[in-house]
Design a protein around this motif. Structure first.
Motif, PDB file in Angstrom:
ATOM      1  N   ARG A 120       0.818  -1.214   0.000  1.00  0.00           N
ATOM      2  CA  ARG A 120       0.000   0.000   0.000  1.00  0.00           C
ATOM      3  C   ARG A 120       0.857   1.271   0.000  1.00  0.00           C
ATOM      4  N   ILE A 121       2.171   1.089   0.028  1.00  0.00           N
ATOM      5  CA  ILE A 121       3.087   2.236   0.073  1.00  0.00           C
ATOM      6  C   ILE A 121       3.889   2.289  -1.213  1.00  0.00           C
ATOM      7  N   ALA A 122       3.792   3.405  -1.914  1.00  0.00           N
ATOM      8  CA  ALA A 122       4.605   3.643  -3.109  1.00  0.00           C
ATOM      9  C   ALA A 122       5.754   4.553  -2.717  1.00  0.00           C
ATOM     10  N   THR A 123       6.963   4.118  -2.985  1.00  0.00           N
ATOM     11  CA  THR A 123       8.111   4.934  -2.598  1.00  0.00           C
ATOM     12  C   THR A 123       9.256   4.776  -3.582  1.00  0.00           C
ATOM     13  N   CYS A 124       9.937   5.867  -3.843  1.00  0.00           N
ATOM     14  CA  CYS A 124      11.141   5.856  -4.659  1.00  0.00           C
ATOM     15  C   CYS A 124      12.330   5.489  -3.762  1.00  0.00           C
ATOM     16  N   PRO A 125      13.529   5.327  -4.314  1.00  0.00           N
ATOM     17  CA  PRO A 125      14.685   5.002  -3.466  1.00  0.00           C
ATOM     18  C   PRO A 125      14.990   6.077  -2.429  1.00  0.00           C
ATOM     19  N   GLY A 126      14.729   7.363  -2.758  1.00  0.00           N
ATOM     20  CA  GLY A 126      14.996   8.434  -1.804  1.00  0.00           C
ATOM     21  C   GLY A 126      16.470   8.587  -1.492  1.00  0.00           C
ATOM     22  N   SER A 170      18.451  13.342  -6.005  1.00  0.00           N
ATOM     23  CA  SER A 170      17.406  14.345  -5.759  1.00  0.00           C
ATOM     24  C   SER A 170      16.670  14.119  -4.445  1.00  0.00           C
ATOM     25  N   GLY A 171      16.868  12.963  -3.833  1.00  0.00           N
ATOM     26  CA  GLY A 171      16.121  12.626  -2.626  1.00  0.00           C
ATOM     27  C   GLY A 171      16.514  13.457  -1.424  1.00  0.00           C
ATOM     28  N   ARG A 172      15.505  13.948  -0.701  1.00  0.00           N
ATOM     29  CA  ARG A 172      15.741  14.761   0.497  1.00  0.00           C
ATOM     30  C   ARG A 172      15.429  14.002   1.780  1.00  0.00           C
ATOM     31  N   ILE A 173      14.743  12.863   1.672  1.00  0.00           N
ATOM     32  CA  ILE A 173      14.402  12.081   2.864  1.00  0.00           C
ATOM     33  C   ILE A 173      14.678  10.602   2.590  1.00  0.00           C
ATOM     34  N   ALA A 174      14.889   9.838   3.653  1.00  0.00           N
ATOM     35  CA  ALA A 174      15.152   8.399   3.535  1.00  0.00           C
ATOM     36  C   ALA A 174      13.818   7.671   3.386  1.00  0.00           C
ATOM     37  N   THR A 175      13.309   7.652   2.184  1.00  0.00           N
ATOM     38  CA  THR A 175      11.945   7.199   1.934  1.00  0.00           C
ATOM     39  C   THR A 175      11.681   5.767   2.392  1.00  0.00           C
ATOM     40  N   ARG A 176      12.586   4.864   2.103  1.00  0.00           N
ATOM     41  CA  ARG A 176      12.303   3.455   2.400  1.00  0.00           C
ATOM     42  C   ARG A 176      12.454   3.142   3.887  1.00  0.00           C
ATOM     43  N   ASP A 177      13.304   3.849   4.580  1.00  0.00           N
ATOM     44  CA  ASP A 177      13.358   3.694   6.036  1.00  0.00           C
ATOM     45  C   ASP A 177      12.045   4.165   6.660  1.00  0.00           C
ATOM     46  N   ILE A 178      11.543   5.293   6.174  1.00  0.00           N
ATOM     47  CA  ILE A 178      10.267   5.818   6.664  1.00  0.00           C
ATOM     48  C   ILE A 178       9.140   4.836   6.351  1.00  0.00           C
ATOM     49  N   ALA A 179       9.149   4.303   5.128  1.00  0.00           N
ATOM     50  CA  ALA A 179       8.107   3.365   4.718  1.00  0.00           C
ATOM     51  C   ALA A 179       8.091   2.117   5.584  1.00  0.00           C
ATOM     52  N   ILE A 209       5.426   8.006  -0.575  1.00  0.00           N
ATOM     53  CA  ILE A 209       6.566   8.652   0.070  1.00  0.00           C
ATOM     54  C   ILE A 209       7.572   8.966  -1.019  1.00  0.00           C
ATOM     55  N   SER A 210       7.766  10.249  -1.283  1.00  0.00           N
ATOM     56  CA  SER A 210       8.599  10.696  -2.396  1.00  0.00           C
ATOM     57  C   SER A 210       9.803  11.472  -1.883  1.00  0.00           C
ATOM     58  N   GLY A 211      10.967  11.130  -2.394  1.00  0.00           N
ATOM     59  CA  GLY A 211      12.176  11.815  -1.968  1.00  0.00           C
ATOM     60  C   GLY A 211      12.233  13.274  -2.382  1.00  0.00           C
ATOM     61  N   CYS A 212      11.505  13.608  -3.458  1.00  0.00           N
ATOM     62  CA  CYS A 212      11.462  14.989  -3.926  1.00  0.00           C
ATOM     63  C   CYS A 212      10.122  15.224  -4.604  1.00  0.00           C
TER      64      CYS A 212
END
Length: 496
Positions: free
Chosen positions: A371-377, A383-392, A411-414
């Motif tokens: 249910r969570i879509a996330t880029c590598p972050g 370009s990623g500003r946050i650790a997307t997959r850790d957050i996910a 959850i998008s890094g940018c």
């Protein structure tokens, strides 16, 4: 490989793209799938030449990360040595079970090949941007509804037999419909759409077509035989009308760039029925993810998901080795970040699922990670500003009950929103101020509130707690969020 593709291009095997963790390449096997031994060989190459991270994208492509200019060249040589032919040119995509799914309305492969050939013959590949694509969806258990495309052809069963619904610029739910057509006209109208896009330049997409251009395309199928297309030259005239006021075939397929941006802005005739299916736009899911058992015309397929589309190469090797031992003949890449294992005896499916679960793959379609879509972050993406997959991972672990089938969390890094182009119920987007929250929107929207990136998961946890407290019996998470309202949700997110 002296030049690397820009960030908004497609990182083909011959044109790797620079990211935060090195170069990235993407490949799509011509055969649609891989032998287990071939996948093992790819994993070994990824470990030798990259950082060992492999991904299956939302469109069903395989990505290898962490390469250098020198190692990318070596990887390409090893892919060739493995005998893996990869697609080039404009992507013309079908579902992962095309031609072997007893529930599909029509086998899309013959039409797909005709379109591919016509695109090459028309010389369109060099004139179109790298992200222009076509989807030909035969229906069945695993549709292509979630995949965004410039041109969409979907098989529809009617009283008169199978026809093809053609639409532009979107996924299965939010495309702009054009017409319902016979298969003989489908190739030509698809290529005509791409001609119009090409006339607008390499940065253009089907979404850039004017209302008048779309209406002309919608009208063409009823006024001319498809055989006229090869004889039409782009310089043979502007859009014109026949004696009865409808556009002529020559005018529709002629000088596309000469079509006025103004003109009649009448609406396109609506199609029969409703567009359906869960999309990258965050609608309620109506179609199966590529996880579980799928009955085929001859046998079955076992679907396994990659959490957030990513897996270390050694774990993917472990799954492929187990599959090889248990009799799997082919492993196909599936849109929405999955793998389909085919050819093994039915008794092998449970052991394969057990192995996959032990290795960390997704084996249950209800897994909250789906249910969570996330880029590598960050730090994998520059370009990623946050650790997307850790957050996910924190959110999925702590809020399984809230991540039901009604809700998509992005959850998008940018602000580019690569993992989920359309709106989602909740979107976290990385920026200079931390992790911004967008309610019922896309990563490109202006966030209503921010939290430090490390606290974003706990802030979503507070929203989840509010849903638990306020949700009525039988109410979905999305319905409860709607009752809470965007201002209330944002206020909860902002809390210290």
């Amino acid at each position: 490989m002296n030049a690397f593709s820009r960030r908004d291009a497609c990182p083909a095997l011959s044109a790797p793209m620079q990211t935060g963790d090195g170069l990235l390449v993407r490949l799509n096997p011509v055969a649609g799938g891989l032998l287990p031994k071939s996948l093992i060989g790819l994993c070994e190459s990824a470990l030798r030449h990259g950082n060992g991270i492999m991904e299956v994208t939302a469109r069903g492509s395989l990505q290898i990360r962490g390469l250098t200019p020198a190692s990318a060249r070596l990887l390409a040589m090893e892919v060739d040595a493995l005998g893996i032919a990869v697609r080039t040119g404009v992507p013309v995509e079908t579902g992962p079970l095309a031609g072997i799914d007893p529930q599909e309305i029509a086998d899309p492969r013959p039409l797909t090949e005709r379109i591919r050939v016509a695109i090459e013959e028309a010389g369109l590949t060099a004139r179109l941007g790298p992200k222009v694509s076509v989807v030909v969806d035969g229906g069945g258990q695993l549709t292509m509804d979630a995949v965004v495309a410039d041109v969409r052809l979907a098989a529809i069963r009617t009283d008169a037999g199978v026809r093809w619904r053609i639409a532009v610029a979107g996924d299965g739910q939010n495309v702009r419909p054009l017409a319902m057509i016979e298969k003989d006209a489908a190739r030509d109208i698809a290529v005509a759409i791409l001609r119009m896009v090409a006339e607008k330049g390499r940065e253009a997409h089907a979404r850039d077509l004017t209302e008048r251009q779309r209406r002309s395309l919608a009208s063409w199928h009823s006024v001319a035989p498809p055989s006229v297309l090869p004889d039409i030259c782009p310089s043979r005239g502007e859009i014109g009308s026949s004696a009865d006021g409808r556009p002529s075939a020559a005018s529709v397929f002629g000088a596309t760039s000469a079509i006025s941006e103004g003109g009649d802005q009448g609406a396109i005739s609506p199609l029969e029925g409703q567009m359906s299916g869960r999309t990258e736009g965050g609608a309620v899911e109506r179609h199966r993810p590529p996880i579980g058992i799928f009955n085929l015309s001859n046998g079955h397929a076992l679907g396994i998901g990659l959490p957030y589309g990513s897996m270390p190469a050694d774990k993917l090797t472990g799954l492929a080795q187990s599959a090889l031992t248990l009799g799997t003949v082919e492993i196909r890449l599936a849109p929405r970040r999955g793998l389909l294992l085919l050819g093994q005896p039915a008794a092998a499916n449970q052991p394969l699922q057990n192995t996959a679960a032990t290795l960390g793959f997704v084996t249950d379609a209800a897994d909250p990670r789906t249910r969570i879509a996330t880029c590598p972050g960050a730090p994998a993406c520059a370009s990623g500003r946050i650790a997307t997959r850790d957050i996910a991972e924190i959110i999925a672990t702590e809020n399984r009950d809230i991540l039901d089938s009604s809700l998509t969390l992005h959850i998008s890094g940018c602000a580019k929103g690569c993992a989920h182009p359309g709106p989602a119920a909740l979107t976290l987007v990385g920026g200079e101020n931390g992790a911004g929250l967008v309610v019922d929107g896309t990563a490109k929207a202006l966030p209503a509130g921010y939290r430090p990136g490390y606290d974003a998961a706990h802030s979503i946890g507070r929203i989840a707690a509010a849903i638990r407290s306020a949700r009525h019996s039988g109410e979905t998470a999305v319905a409860c969020l709607a009752r809470l309202g965007a201002p209330g949700i944002t206020e909860i997110y902002r809390q210290e």
